[in-house]
Scaffold this motif. Structure first.
Motif, mmCIF file in Angstrom:
data_model
loop_
_atom_site.group_PDB
_atom_site.id
_atom_site.type_symbol
_atom_site.label_atom_id
_atom_site.label_comp_id
_atom_site.label_asym_id
_atom_site.label_seq_id
_atom_site.Cartn_x
_atom_site.Cartn_y
_atom_site.Cartn_z
ATOM 1 N N ARG A 140 21.008 -11.334 8.317
ATOM 2 C CA ARG A 140 20.937 -11.560 9.758
ATOM 3 C C ARG A 140 19.700 -12.333 10.188
ATOM 4 O O ARG A 140 19.101 -12.045 11.222
ATOM 5 N N HIS A 215 32.307 -8.342 10.437
ATOM 6 C CA HIS A 215 30.973 -8.951 10.251
ATOM 7 C C HIS A 215 31.031 -10.265 9.471
ATOM 8 O O HIS A 215 30.292 -10.474 8.509
ATOM 9 N N MET A 245 27.272 -9.769 16.669
ATOM 10 C CA MET A 245 27.384 -8.378 16.239
ATOM 11 C C MET A 245 28.751 -7.779 16.560
ATOM 12 O O MET A 245 29.090 -6.712 16.059
ATOM 13 N N TRP A 379 16.272 -2.403 13.338
ATOM 14 C CA TRP A 379 17.114 -3.406 13.990
ATOM 15 C C TRP A 379 16.665 -3.663 15.418
ATOM 16 O O TRP A 379 16.362 -2.760 16.184
ATOM 17 N N TRP A 413 18.445 -2.526 8.494
ATOM 18 C CA TRP A 413 19.177 -3.622 9.122
ATOM 19 C C TRP A 413 18.244 -4.552 9.880
ATOM 20 O O TRP A 413 17.187 -4.147 10.340
ATOM 21 N N ASP A 415 19.276 -6.792 12.692
ATOM 22 C CA ASP A 415 19.990 -7.390 13.826
ATOM 23 C C ASP A 415 19.068 -8.283 14.661
ATOM 24 O O ASP A 415 17.869 -8.050 14.756
#
Length: 620
Positions: A140, A215, A245, A379, A413, A415
């Motif tokens: 990401r 995803h 997302m 994230w 993660w 994001d």
């Protein structure tokens, strides 16, 4: 003395043993090259901490009257070990090279805290969960260099983590898909092969993970593959952090979808020695909202999901791999759990700090194998929210114990461009490792913060991680809000937020605390003697929090005529400070990562600075 993970049994005794320049590391004659690798790790640690390099030897018997460190192969369980310090010998006894390796990690932590003068003790230790994993996002926005991934393996195995997964959507250089990855600096097949080889040296299983259902935003907005998207008109358009997302699911009714998945799997599976494969299949938000609507209306979303899931499972199992899949979607249809391949492992994730046991209990009731999967809370954040991650990890481990999970997979993660640095994920990674090894270990967060400060950084003040936690809690506004503001302005976000309701007093207090913590971090620079580069990441992150706080105060003053607000910087000064900060941030990014999608972070900062300059001469 702090140890992470906490050993099952620790008996501290009277007296000490002093390491000397003439101390030898002696391998039992049954030891192999894996044990030699562990000996070299220990040799390097002692040289780093004490300044001298020990000799490594291998013998049948030890007749030396000098201080020795002995690796002995003795009967026991696979990952268990016994560490004894006393007399003129440090002994690590284990049945396997894995046990020897873990005994060495514990000894390294003792040396980091005690130097050459070690306490006499006896430790007997073994893990609770056989599977102790860390899951790292390399999709990401941020693609680490191979060197950084190897460093991550070193740091994970130091805390006895034995599985690593890398999250891949479009950041692997698949043949025939260069349109997708050409501007992403993807990982290559050679890098994966070398990383897998390195993982084996550290007794870490590199388990492949690939998105194969949801995803797939970058793939499904491309010219080549957009017709496989569940939603119409997915090609191109302005990139959106928030939309990526939620808009990314394959059309299960198109035969080309499973062909694409198989094409990717056939290239990716052969690169890994692991007998497992994580096929993802989480968050299929769009399913039934577009091209598959007629089918979903007829047979249901659950059946439609499971049919495609089973097709992916079949491809992977035919290549001899045991499948893992994320459990969020099927938990909405628990009655269908038993029509999924019974050998597939359900990855049960829930990242709430107040997570309940319901999901873990539901999966356990079917008799299916599951891992519990908490998160380290990075994230959308400039700094990982340390205490929220710790609470989530603590709860998920307890449910895993209660309901017989076979492993823990702690997730990290990234994001919204993965702006948070790897360093702020390390505390959560270590805490997850600790409780997956010994669920009865220390759960007092402040104690763990102190332990990490000394073990991970050599900070004898024991303050560093507590300061990081304080900083993380003061993100009243942060990267998430800044990105949403930018995307709301260009009307490409599905999220809307009323910024007039922000609490300016809390934002100002957060700014002031971030300034104080930045100063404390800088003061600690002379004391952090291990993994010192992390501290620079902490400092840059603290500065980011200050500047984002100031931006939102300027935004509230400009857009809502709040002339009473202390904005800390004029708009022009803030724009320049943000630009200078980004240049510093970019240097830090490039130290551990490929260029990858740094340009997306730059776009947000450039847009923000342009706005600030536009309001610098405008009055309400």
């Amino acid at each position: 003395m702090f140890l992470i993970p906490s050993p099952n049994q620790l008996d501290l005794k009277e007296g000490t043993l002093q390491l000397r320049r003439d101390t030898e590391i002696i391998l039992d004659y049954q030891c192999d090259f894996d044990d030699l690798n562990a000996a070299i790790l220990l040799q390097d640690e002692i040289q780093l901490q004490l300044g001298f390099k020990l000799v490594i030897n291998k013998t049948f018997e030890n007749h030396s009257d000098k201080i020795t460190i002995r690796f002995n192969r003795k009967a026991g369980e696979n990952e268990s070990y016994k560490l004894t310090i006393g007399g003129n010998c440090i002994a690590i006894d284990a049945a396997t090279s894995v046990g020897i390796f873990y005994g060495v990690q514990t000894l390294r932590q003792i040396i980091r805290q005690n130097g050459a003068l070690l306490p006499n003790l006896k430790i007997e230790d073994k893990p609770y969960f056989i599977n102790r994993g860390f899951y790292h996002d390399v999709t990401r926005g941020k693609v680490p260099t191979l060197k950084t991934l190897m460093e991550l393996v070193d740091r994970a195995s130091f805390y006895k983590i034995n599985q690593l997964q890398l999250y891949i959507e479009h950041t692997f250089a698949f043949k025939g898909m260069s349109e997708i990855w050409m501007d992403k600096d993807p990982l290559t097949a050679e890098e994966i092969l070398l990383l897998d080889q390195y993982c084996q040296k550290r007794h870490v299983e590199l388990i492949p993970s690939l998105s194969t259902f949801g995803h797939l935003y970058e793939i499904l907005r491309s010219k080549s593959f957009n017709e496989l998207c569940e939603l119409e008109d997915s090609q191109g358009g302005e990139y959106s952090f928030s939309n990526r997302m939620v808009s990314h699911t394959l059309d299960t009714t198109n035969a080309g979808s499973i062909k694409l998945v198989e094409k990717m799997l056939m290239q990716y599976i052969p690169l890994f020695t692991s007998n497992k494969f994580n096929i993802g299949c989480d968050e299929t938000f769009d399913l039934g909202k577009g091209k598959s609507k007629a089918k979903v209306d007829k047979v249901g979303a659950g059946i439609t999901y499971v049919e495609f899931l089973n097709k992916v499972i079949d491809i992977v199992t035919r290549k001899g791999k045991k499948v893992m899949f994320w459990g969020d979607v099927i938990l909405h249809h628990p009655e269908l759990l038993n029509i999924i391949d019974k050998n597939a492992i359900c990855l049960n994730w829930d990242y709430s700090e107040n997570v309940k046991e319901d999901g873990t209990k539901a999966i356990a009731s079917t008799g299916r194998e599951q891992y519990v999967c908490p998160g380290v809370w990075g994230w959308n954040q400039l700094v990982n929210k340390v205490d929220k991650g710790f609470e989530n990890i603590k709860r998920m481990v307890s449910y895993g114990v209660k309901y017989g999970a076979t492993g823990l997979l702690n997730t990290d993660w990234g994001d919204f461009g993965h702006i948070n640095f790897l360093s702020s994920s390390i505390p959560g990674m270590a805490f997850g490792a600790s409780l997956s090894w010994n669920p009865e270990g220390d759960k007092n967060f402040e104690n763990v913060f102190k332990a990490l400060s000394i073990i991970e950084y050599g900070d004898e003040s024991l303050q560093l991680i507590s300061l990081l936690n304080q900083l993380s809690k003061e993100q009243i506004v942060g990267w998430y809000e800044l990105v949403n503001w930018k995307e709301n302005c260009s009307e490409i976000s599905h999220l809307k937020q009323d910024y007039s309701k922000l609490d300016d007093k809390k934002i100002l207090a957060g700014y002031k605390l971030a300034c104080k913590i930045e100063t404390k971090f800088t003061t600690l620079s002379k004391d952090v003697r291990i993994n010192a580069f992390d501290l620079q990441e902490f400092i840059v992150s603290a500065r980011a929090i200050q500047l984002v706080d100031s931006f939102f105060l300027n935004l509230m003053k400009s857009e809502y005529c709040r002339d009473d607000l202390d904005t800390l910087f004029t708009p022009m000064d803030l724009a320049e400070n943000l630009e200078v900060w980004f240049c510093d941030f970019a240097k830090i990014w490039r130290s551990r990562n490929k260029e990858s999608e740094l340009y997306r972070i730059r776009e947000i900062i450039s847009y923000t600075c342009s706005y600030l300059r536009s309001i610098s001469s405008v009055a309400c």
